[in-house]
Motif scaffolding. Structure first.
Motif, PDB file in Angstrom:
ATOM      1  N   GLU A  62       0.926  -1.235   0.132  1.00 20.85           N
ATOM      2  CA  GLU A  62       0.060   0.067  -0.048  1.00 20.85           C
ATOM      3  C   GLU A  62       0.872   1.115  -0.091  1.00 20.85           C
ATOM      4  O   GLU A  62       0.447   2.359  -0.720  1.00 20.85           O
ATOM      5  N   GLU A  65       2.203   1.893  -3.454  1.00 22.28           N
ATOM      6  CA  GLU A  65       1.002   2.432  -4.416  1.00 22.28           C
ATOM      7  C   GLU A  65       0.786   3.982  -4.058  1.00 22.28           C
ATOM      8  O   GLU A  65       0.683   4.583  -5.204  1.00 22.28           O
ATOM      9  N   LYS A  69       1.982   6.567  -7.110  1.00 26.52           N
ATOM     10  CA  LYS A  69       0.934   7.726  -7.563  1.00 26.52           C
ATOM     11  C   LYS A  69       1.608   9.263  -7.585  1.00 26.52           C
ATOM     12  O   LYS A  69       1.315   9.981  -8.444  1.00 26.52           O
TER      13      LYS A  69
END
Length: 241
Positions: A62, A65, A69
């Motif tokens: 997580e 990610e 981004k």
């Protein structure tokens, strides 16, 4: 030294928040089966708490990610910034051409003709046909480029494929290395190496990373060599002064 004593009620609420976060992550990454974490846990050494091990891996994914981004947004912003600068420059050039006095345009047109003619004649190649450019042709070319730039601005996104530099992936590999070392007691960098006989990267940590990424996002593995080099680069750069 100050000691903070939590009431039983506060502690229960605190634990409930963490449990809810874990449950959310379990649902989000439900496509990663328990058998995968069992295999990864065994590759790591199988000495740490299995549930805590899974929670740790999911947190790392997580975190990756979020970083990815942010990286894409920065890359897209930089790309769009330069495209918009070029768009403004082209618009200004077209505006200047449109506002120029006919006499000035004629002088410029003649100058371009003479330069082009001189360049062609200097080649002394009779097979080359003489095509003299015109201001209208120049304006048309600028307009075509402008159209392409505007189209690219609309669709300015990070291109698919292997990134030139991926800090998010590097940090994920470092985090996985720390997790591997914590459970195995071995140095991750020593367990990812190139085997000259097979011309492949291998090792306990390489297997650990490859198995996880294949299940999580196979596109992150471009090839055995690319992944092996990425791992070595990430782990050795951490040790560099």
């Amino acid at each position: 030294m100050v000691f903070i004593i939590m009431s039983d009620d506060f502690e229960r609420k605190f634990e409930a928040i963490f449990q809810a976060d874990e449950d959310r992550r379990d649902v989000k990454y439900g496509f990663l089966k328990d058998a995968l974490f069992e295999d990864l846990h065994n590759i790591q050494g199988g000495k740490t708490n299995r549930r805590q091990f899974k929670v740790r891996i999911l947190k790392l994914l997580e975190r990756y990610e979020v970083r990815e981004k942010q990286r894409l947004k920065v890359a897209e912003a930089r790309s769009t910034y330069h495209l918009k600068k070029l768009e403004k420059s082209l618009l200004r050039s077209l505006s200047i051409l449109g506002e120029m006095h006919p006499d000035a345009l004629q002088i410029l047109d003649t100058k371009i003709h003479l330069e082009q003619l001189g360049s062609i004649l200097m080649k002394s190649d009779p097979a080359v046909s003489i095509e003299l450019p015109e201001i209208t042709a120049l304006s048309s070319q600028l307009s075509t480029v402008l159209g392409s730039v505007r189209e690219e601005i609309k669709t300015a996104v990070e291109k698919k494929g292997r990134p030139v530099s991926n800090a998010a992936l590097t940090e994920l590999l470092l985090d996985l290395g720390a997790t591997f070392e914590n459970g195995s007691g071995k140095l991750a960098v020593e367990h990812c190496f190139f085997n000259g006989a097979s011309s492949l990267y291998q090792g306990q940590f390489y297997d650990f990373v490859e198995k996880l990424l294949k299940a999580y996002d196979p596109k992150l593995i471009f090839s055995n060599g690319a992944l092996g080099k990425a791992i070595k680069r990430a782990l050795t750069s951490e040790d560099s002064p």
